[in-house]
Write an enzyme that holds these catalytic residues in place. Structure first.
Site, PDB file in Angstrom:
ATOM      1  N   SER A 129       2.359   7.374   4.153  1.00 13.37           N
ATOM      2  CA  SER A 129       2.732   6.339   3.059  1.00 13.37           C
ATOM      3  C   SER A 129       3.117   6.931   1.639  1.00 13.37           C
ATOM      4  CB  SER A 129       1.567   5.346   2.636  1.00 13.37           C
ATOM      5  OG  SER A 129       1.850   4.660   1.566  1.00 13.37           O
ATOM      6  N   TYR A 154      -6.532   2.798   0.303  1.00 11.29           N
ATOM      7  CA  TYR A 154      -5.550   2.997   1.018  1.00 11.29           C
ATOM      8  C   TYR A 154      -4.702   4.342   1.088  1.00 11.29           C
ATOM      9  CZ  TYR A 154      -0.954   2.114   3.425  1.00 11.29           C
ATOM     10  OH  TYR A 154       0.273   2.208   4.318  1.00 11.29           O
TER      11      TYR A 154
END
Length: 334
Positions: A129, A154
């Site tokens: 990501s 995350y």
């Protein structure tokens, strides 16, 4: 050629599966339908794959964060390659339910690495990501930049995945490619993402919550461009040649950014949605949220040089495509 796709009921997973099936390959898709967002949407994606490619597509409902369940579910399956897209997504949700991220993104990634190791797969492509870059002021984000200051759990789990993969590439010589995705949108997208949320709000006549008072930049990347990048990577595994690769590794492991290489202001996104919907948005300006970043901007030189990746879809094309899909496929479910 059989490819295992984790997160096959997810947004990117469904599209990658469809692309591989369209060129005559077999796909095994797995997902466990976590209720992070609409289960109806996830089931509809799987149903679409089954309807279009029933003979070449098989689906298994299993939690890849559970090592025993995963091993049992795939015990009789032949797997040549893996595209690991399943994860617990979302920056903000990680503030409320951190254990879900450890289960899916840490334990789950380890289980997929073990699967790749023991099945001796030809290539493991996995999702990272853009969030791993943290709150950077210098742009564009380059794979060579340091990524050790995550501002959300995350992001931390995604960076941990990259390092775990490097360990397995070093120890077991598993060819791997990690892909740092930049704000993906398009038909069959995610309801928790800005493009979906803003479109739905405009069409319903509801106000839009716009963080940091609209002063945020995102490298919005259309799903077709993302799928093209994933498949280019999948078809060209890194060599185990001792040469340094993007990410700084000399193992058969590399990292790439996949983005549109063109950050857009949130206000420009809203304007594109308003135009596609034919309606004005009601805007509620809000402060920046914890765990969010001000900007994302992908430097795609590495993947362009190595694989020929070149995004072709601007917001002016991608947003009308999403809005048209939403009106046709999702408004009827209101």
């Amino acid at each position: 050629m059989t490819t295992l796709i984790t997160g096959a009921a997810g947004f990117i997973g469904m599209h990658v599966a469809a692309a591989l099936l369209d060129r005559g390959e077999r796909v095994i898709g797995i997902d466990n339908f976590t209720p992070y967002y609409s289960l109806d949407l996830k089931r509809a994606r799987v149903a679409r794959l089954e309807a279009l490619n029933g003979k070449s597509f098989s689906f298994i409902n299993v939690d890849f964060g559970d090592a025993n369940a995963l091993s049992h579910a795939l015990s009789g399956a032949t797997i040549d390659r893996i595209v690991h897209l399943g994860a617990q997504p979302g920056v903000r949700y990680s503030l409320d339910n951190p254990s879900a991220y450890i289960h899916s993104n840490i334990s789950g990634h380890l289980n997929i690495l073990e699967l790749a190791r023991h099945r001796a797969v030809a290539h493991l492509v996995y999702a990272s990501s853009s969030s791993v870059y943290g709150m950077r002021a210098d742009t564009p984000f380059r794979v060579a930049d340091r990524a050790d200051t995550p501002i959300s759990l995350y992001a931390a789990t995604k960076r941990a995945d990259e390092l775990m993969s490097e360990t397995y590439a070093h120890l077991f010589r598993i060819p791997q490619t990690g892909l740092r995705f930049f704000t993906v949108y398009g038909p069959w997208g995610r309801p928790d993402m800005a493009v979906w949320k803003f479109t739905e709000a405009v069409l319903r006549g509801h106000p839009i919550g716009v963080y940091n008072h609209g002063d945020m930049l995102r490298d919005f990347t259309f799903i077709d461009d993302i799928v093209n990048g994933v498949i280019l990577a999948l078809d060209h595994p890194p060599e185990d040649d001792g040469q340094e690769k993007p990410g700084g590794f000399a193992t058969p492991h590399r990292l790439y950014n996949i983005g549109n290489n063109r950050p857009e202001q949130l206000t420009d996104l809203i304007a594109a949605i308003e135009k596609a919907c034919g309606r004005k948005a009601q805007i509620n300006l809000l402060p920046m949220q914890d765990g969010d970043v001000y900007q994302t901007f992908a430097d795609i030189e590495d993947i362009s040089r190595d694989l020929g990746f070149a995004p072709t879809t601007p917001l002016a094309v991608g947003i009308p495509s999403f809005v048209a899909w939403y009106r046709k496929e999702w408004m009827k479910r209101w």
